[in-house]
Design a protein around this motif. Sequence first.
Motif, PDB file in Angstrom:
ATOM      1  N   CYS A 138      -6.439   6.454   1.411  1.00  0.00           N
ATOM      2  CA  CYS A 138      -6.513   5.708   0.145  1.00  0.00           C
ATOM      3  C   CYS A 138      -7.665   6.213  -0.717  1.00  0.00           C
ATOM      4  N   VAL A 139      -8.831   6.408  -0.107  1.00  0.00           N
ATOM      5  CA  VAL A 139     -10.008   6.864  -0.864  1.00  0.00           C
ATOM      6  C   VAL A 139      -9.771   8.267  -1.429  1.00  0.00           C
ATOM      7  N   ILE A 140      -9.243   9.157  -0.604  1.00  0.00           N
ATOM      8  CA  ILE A 140      -9.021  10.538  -1.039  1.00  0.00           C
ATOM      9  C   ILE A 140      -7.947  10.599  -2.122  1.00  0.00           C
ATOM     10  N   SER A 141      -6.857   9.855  -1.951  1.00  0.00           N
ATOM     11  CA  SER A 141      -5.809   9.845  -2.978  1.00  0.00           C
ATOM     12  C   SER A 141      -6.329   9.278  -4.293  1.00  0.00           C
ATOM     13  N   PHE A 142      -7.147   8.215  -4.191  1.00  0.00           N
ATOM     14  CA  PHE A 142      -7.731   7.629  -5.398  1.00  0.00           C
ATOM     15  C   PHE A 142      -8.606   8.652  -6.121  1.00  0.00           C
ATOM     16  N   LEU A 143      -9.408   9.404  -5.366  1.00  0.00           N
ATOM     17  CA  LEU A 143     -10.228  10.455  -5.967  1.00  0.00           C
ATOM     18  C   LEU A 143      -9.357  11.535  -6.591  1.00  0.00           C
ATOM     19  N   GLY A 144      -8.253  11.867  -5.914  1.00  0.00           N
ATOM     20  CA  GLY A 144      -7.358  12.889  -6.446  1.00  0.00           C
ATOM     21  C   GLY A 144      -6.740  12.491  -7.777  1.00  0.00           C
ATOM     22  N   THR A 145      -6.299  11.229  -7.878  1.00  0.00           N
ATOM     23  CA  THR A 145      -5.721  10.767  -9.147  1.00  0.00           C
ATOM     24  C   THR A 145      -6.784  10.729 -10.244  1.00  0.00           C
ATOM     25  N   ASN A 189       0.825  -1.206   0.000  1.00  0.00           N
ATOM     26  CA  ASN A 189       0.000   0.000   0.000  1.00  0.00           C
ATOM     27  C   ASN A 189       0.860   1.257   0.000  1.00  0.00           C
ATOM     28  N   SER A 190       1.873   1.280   0.847  1.00  0.00           N
ATOM     29  CA  SER A 190       2.747   2.446   0.935  1.00  0.00           C
ATOM     30  C   SER A 190       3.537   2.640  -0.361  1.00  0.00           C
ATOM     31  N   VAL A 191       4.066   1.541  -0.919  1.00  0.00           N
ATOM     32  CA  VAL A 191       4.866   1.647  -2.147  1.00  0.00           C
ATOM     33  C   VAL A 191       4.019   2.145  -3.307  1.00  0.00           C
ATOM     34  N   LEU A 192       2.856   1.514  -3.512  1.00  0.00           N
ATOM     35  CA  LEU A 192       2.020   1.881  -4.654  1.00  0.00           C
ATOM     36  C   LEU A 192       1.475   3.297  -4.518  1.00  0.00           C
ATOM     37  N   GLU A 193       1.165   3.720  -3.279  1.00  0.00           N
ATOM     38  CA  GLU A 193       0.702   5.091  -3.096  1.00  0.00           C
ATOM     39  C   GLU A 193       1.784   6.087  -3.491  1.00  0.00           C
ATOM     40  N   LYS A 194       3.017   5.806  -3.115  1.00  0.00           N
ATOM     41  CA  LYS A 194       4.112   6.718  -3.461  1.00  0.00           C
ATOM     42  C   LYS A 194       4.395   6.691  -4.962  1.00  0.00           C
ATOM     43  N   VAL A 195       4.308   5.495  -5.568  1.00  0.00           N
ATOM     44  CA  VAL A 195       4.509   5.414  -7.018  1.00  0.00           C
ATOM     45  C   VAL A 195       3.449   6.239  -7.741  1.00  0.00           C
ATOM     46  N   ALA A 196       2.196   6.146  -7.270  1.00  0.00           N
ATOM     47  CA  ALA A 196       1.110   6.866  -7.927  1.00  0.00           C
ATOM     48  C   ALA A 196       1.239   8.378  -7.770  1.00  0.00           C
ATOM     49  N   THR A 197       1.602   8.839  -6.565  1.00  0.00           N
ATOM     50  CA  THR A 197       1.639  10.282  -6.314  1.00  0.00           C
ATOM     51  C   THR A 197       2.961  10.917  -6.722  1.00  0.00           C
ATOM     52  N   TYR A 198       4.085  10.269  -6.351  1.00  0.00           N
ATOM     53  CA  TYR A 198       5.377  10.805  -6.763  1.00  0.00           C
ATOM     54  C   TYR A 198       5.566  10.715  -8.275  1.00  0.00           C
ATOM     55  N   GLY A 199       4.866   9.755  -8.907  1.00  0.00           N
ATOM     56  CA  GLY A 199       5.020   9.589 -10.344  1.00  0.00           C
ATOM     57  C   GLY A 199       4.471  10.743 -11.157  1.00  0.00           C
ATOM     58  N   PHE A 217      -5.505   2.477  -7.279  1.00  0.00           N
ATOM     59  CA  PHE A 217      -6.592   1.533  -7.056  1.00  0.00           C
ATOM     60  C   PHE A 217      -6.066   0.253  -6.419  1.00  0.00           C
ATOM     61  N   PHE A 218      -4.956  -0.265  -6.942  1.00  0.00           N
ATOM     62  CA  PHE A 218      -4.390  -1.487  -6.372  1.00  0.00           C
ATOM     63  C   PHE A 218      -3.807  -1.231  -4.985  1.00  0.00           C
ATOM     64  N   ALA A 219      -3.305  -0.029  -4.734  1.00  0.00           N
ATOM     65  CA  ALA A 219      -2.815   0.310  -3.387  1.00  0.00           C
ATOM     66  C   ALA A 219      -3.939   0.190  -2.372  1.00  0.00           C
ATOM     67  N   ALA A 220      -5.097   0.762  -2.707  1.00  0.00           N
ATOM     68  CA  ALA A 220      -6.248   0.677  -1.800  1.00  0.00           C
ATOM     69  C   ALA A 220      -6.779  -0.746  -1.698  1.00  0.00           C
ATOM     70  N   GLY A 238      -2.991  11.289   5.012  1.00  0.00           N
ATOM     71  CA  GLY A 238      -3.651  10.208   5.725  1.00  0.00           C
ATOM     72  C   GLY A 238      -2.860   8.923   5.710  1.00  0.00           C
ATOM     73  N   ILE A 239      -2.250   8.579   4.568  1.00  0.00           N
ATOM     74  CA  ILE A 239      -1.527   7.308   4.450  1.00  0.00           C
ATOM     75  C   ILE A 239      -0.151   7.394   5.093  1.00  0.00           C
ATOM     76  N   ARG A 240       0.620   8.404   4.737  1.00  0.00           N
ATOM     77  CA  ARG A 240       2.017   8.462   5.174  1.00  0.00           C
ATOM     78  C   ARG A 240       2.149   8.720   6.668  1.00  0.00           C
ATOM     79  N   SER A 241       1.162   9.389   7.258  1.00  0.00           N
ATOM     80  CA  SER A 241       1.251   9.664   8.691  1.00  0.00           C
ATOM     81  C   SER A 241       1.030   8.419   9.536  1.00  0.00           C
ATOM     82  N   ALA A 242       0.304   7.445   8.988  1.00  0.00           N
ATOM     83  CA  ALA A 242      -0.109   6.300   9.803  1.00  0.00           C
ATOM     84  C   ALA A 242       0.457   4.967   9.339  1.00  0.00           C
TER      85      ALA A 242
END
Length: 923
Positions: free
Chosen positions: A101-108, A35-45, A224-227, A156-160
């Motif tokens: 996860c939900v908010i980041s998914f909506l953001g992407t 979850n952490s890896v895919l979230e960073k790949v999606a946002t940092y990408g 999506f796969f991160a969530a 939300g994700i990185r803090s927790a």
Amino acid sequence: MKRPLEEKKDMVKETLLSTSSPKGGSGTMPFIIANSVLEKVATYGVSPNMTLYLLKEYHMEMATASNILFYLSAANNFTPVLGAIVADAYVGRFHMIVFGCVISFLGTIVLWLTTMIPQARPPPCNESSNSCTSATSFQLFMLFTSFILLSVGAGGIRSASLAFGADQFEKRDGKKDAVLLQRYFSWYYVSYSLSLVLALTCMVYIQDQMGWQIGFGASVVVMFFAALLFFLASPFYIKVKAKATLFTELVQVIVASYKTKSPKLLSSSSTEMLYHHKNGSTLVFPSEKMRFLNKACIIHDPEQDLTPDGRAKNPWNLCTVDQVEDLKALLKKLLMEAEEMDINPEEESLLGHSPPRRTKGGLKTMPFIIVNEAFERLASQGLMPNMILYLTRIYHFQTVTASSILFVWSALSNGLALFGAFLSHSYLGRFRIIFLGSFSSLLGMILLWLTAVVPQLQPLSCDQLKHKCSAPNGAQIIPLLSSFFLMSVGAGCIRPCSVAFGADQFDNKQNPNNDRVLESYFNWYYASTGISTVLAMTVIVYIQDHLGWSVGFGIPAILMVFSALMFLIGSSLYIKAKPSESLFTGFFQVLVAAFRKREIQYPLDEEYKCYHRTRQSKLLSPTEEFRCLNKACVVQDPDTELTSDGLASNPWRLCSVEQLESLKALLKVIPMWSTGLVLIVTIDQGFLTLQANSMDRHLFSNFEIPAGSFSLFMIITLTIWVAFYDRVLAPLLVRYTGNPQGLSPIVRMGMGLIMSFIAMVLAGVVESIRLKKAVEEGVEDDPDAVLDMSAMWLVPQTVCIGLAEALNAIGQIQFFYMLFPKSMSSVGVAMFTSEMALASLIGSLLVNIINSITSHGGKASWLASNLNEGHLDYYYWLLGFLNLINFFYFLFCCRFYKSHHNSNMLSKKVPEKESGYTPLPSA
């Protein structure tokens, strides 16, 4: 007393709980890390190319786009702070990650929609009139909404995420819990680096090659796969409930003290005032310092302010004395008054520990030390892969000469590490040695850079018509070799002292978390060295290939400037341990003392009192191995050789049994130590770069792997094997063999030697095919020809070499640690370093001997500068044969160690009430 029916119900309940599958543990780790890896790949990408997106698609000015991205970066780093507070105090970490996860998914999705919907972005610019339409309010609203959602989701994700993973191990036993947590933190931060690499390569490449729609759509899929992966493991998580944090409680004190309307404060100990304190607290009254905060804990009406169980009905109106004193203690720390104020024991207990007695050392020094080491490795190792090309192309050295220079350079860098460790431990201290090394490395890199930018420091270019090249003169060779020597001195000073100097900063035995902090430091330290090696093999090598030597050598010099500056900036914060007597000094003392007493007679076994030993020693007399050295600890005249407190008056004439047995332990590992020399010679071959340079290195039609980066396959193999062995193979072996080590160190060492032999066989086969291809294409006389043969043929041999190093080197270090006593634990690393130094010298000698013999009579050498004229395959066959002989030598050494495995160094126990020495029989 419980009734029988109630007891039966309790027993059934306990049985069901015990048989149910446990929650948490290692099984949840892949889901949380993924979850952490895919979230960073999606946002940092989406971050690296966002400037281009704003400029090209939204027609913004450069300054405007930069400001937006600065604000976005600030928001991404600020929201995790708020997320951590909300997670810990209100909703819990699990729900916070779900929310993120939900908010980041909506953001992407919103960001992706800006590429899919033409109305969501301005129309393209009019090329004929060079006019561009600015974005409308609606278009900017959609864009900024996506940014806000991504920032909130990341918060939300990185803090927790990290803390939530650690929560999964809270219900396990102490020892196992510590090991599991250590592995989790290591894997988590390794995955962080992996996510950055994927984001900056794969995601950016997709955006560049396939457009914004697919590029940003890929982020939607990844998110999506991160969530999804996080949700799949929901039933297995340990979900710690939220509770009020210390931060929340401190804010409550401020609010309560402001809201409370009380009469003029009397003395804190006055009986006219009633203060609220929690059950079991030793604090009854608040202190007199910062009295204005005391209003927060005054009880005006117990019936209205307190619940029946004595708690505050509204913690924002009434706080406890403990909360008030916690805030006071924190404010004192922030105002830098803790050392001047008289803090009572109750105040100390509020924060869980006493105020620090020293302000130096600790976690705040970690960035300076780690950055210094990482930048030094990045700078120095970035020079190694392509250096053979620099020496052969720019300085016109023969391949053999260039290889010899690099072998000697490697030998100096590793050999001087022993000398640097000795100086730091015995004379100068680690801080001065690291400073000296940083300065020396910087001078060396500047000098090397000057050889690339000053034409007078290089020989003239080759005459292409006459095929003649000018040899470098003395004035050109001296600066080059001097740069190598200065960098070797720098590496020899920094590398053996840096990790130990960092550990010095946490030498606080009173801190119960000291061991855990040290583990965290070591994890970060070795992770940084791994990352720096990968960057050196890729980024620095790529720069040298595409931007030239001037830029390629200038960047490592700049990195070394930052390395030295970062180390010096933290100078006032360091704990600088004073030098002490070195273990190596003790070894020399044993040899000198044994030589001085070579004429004396050996004492009989029952005359154990004539041996010198320390008071805490468990060794009564030395062992019979290397018996000639036992004279070093024989006491001839106690009156002259011993002081009143039982110490040796001259340690260069009388040594202890412990010193003697430490030296014997070192001598006993030398045969096994020597079995790794041929392997290291095999690993250190510099011909791989020359081979790759003569072959087709295109991975794709428009991407070519730099020749110097092929060593990266070896590092990747080593990393994958270590991870596979630790997580998959070792647990299986432990389960089916019962051996807690999995594969023993000796077995791994032997397997590494076999893989080294296989690697050289493969190398010889590939080089034979390459030479045959050169003859078929008629380019055997052209040293710069690129054959129609993929350089991927070189990957199998580099993979085998990486596997050989992973097996043998790690097994050898573990073998040293097992065989040496605890007092010699640092010698294992020194042994391995010295082995690398000696192997480099052997490699240089071997290359020169082969070149001299095979070029005799004017014939082309096996190691000719033009690989197409030489026979590098014969050299690889020879190394394969030497590896095979070395393996049989290893088997012989194994028999030697097996026969001595059960030998006991403790020949006798010291009688509890006996002391003194018996006189030694005269010679």
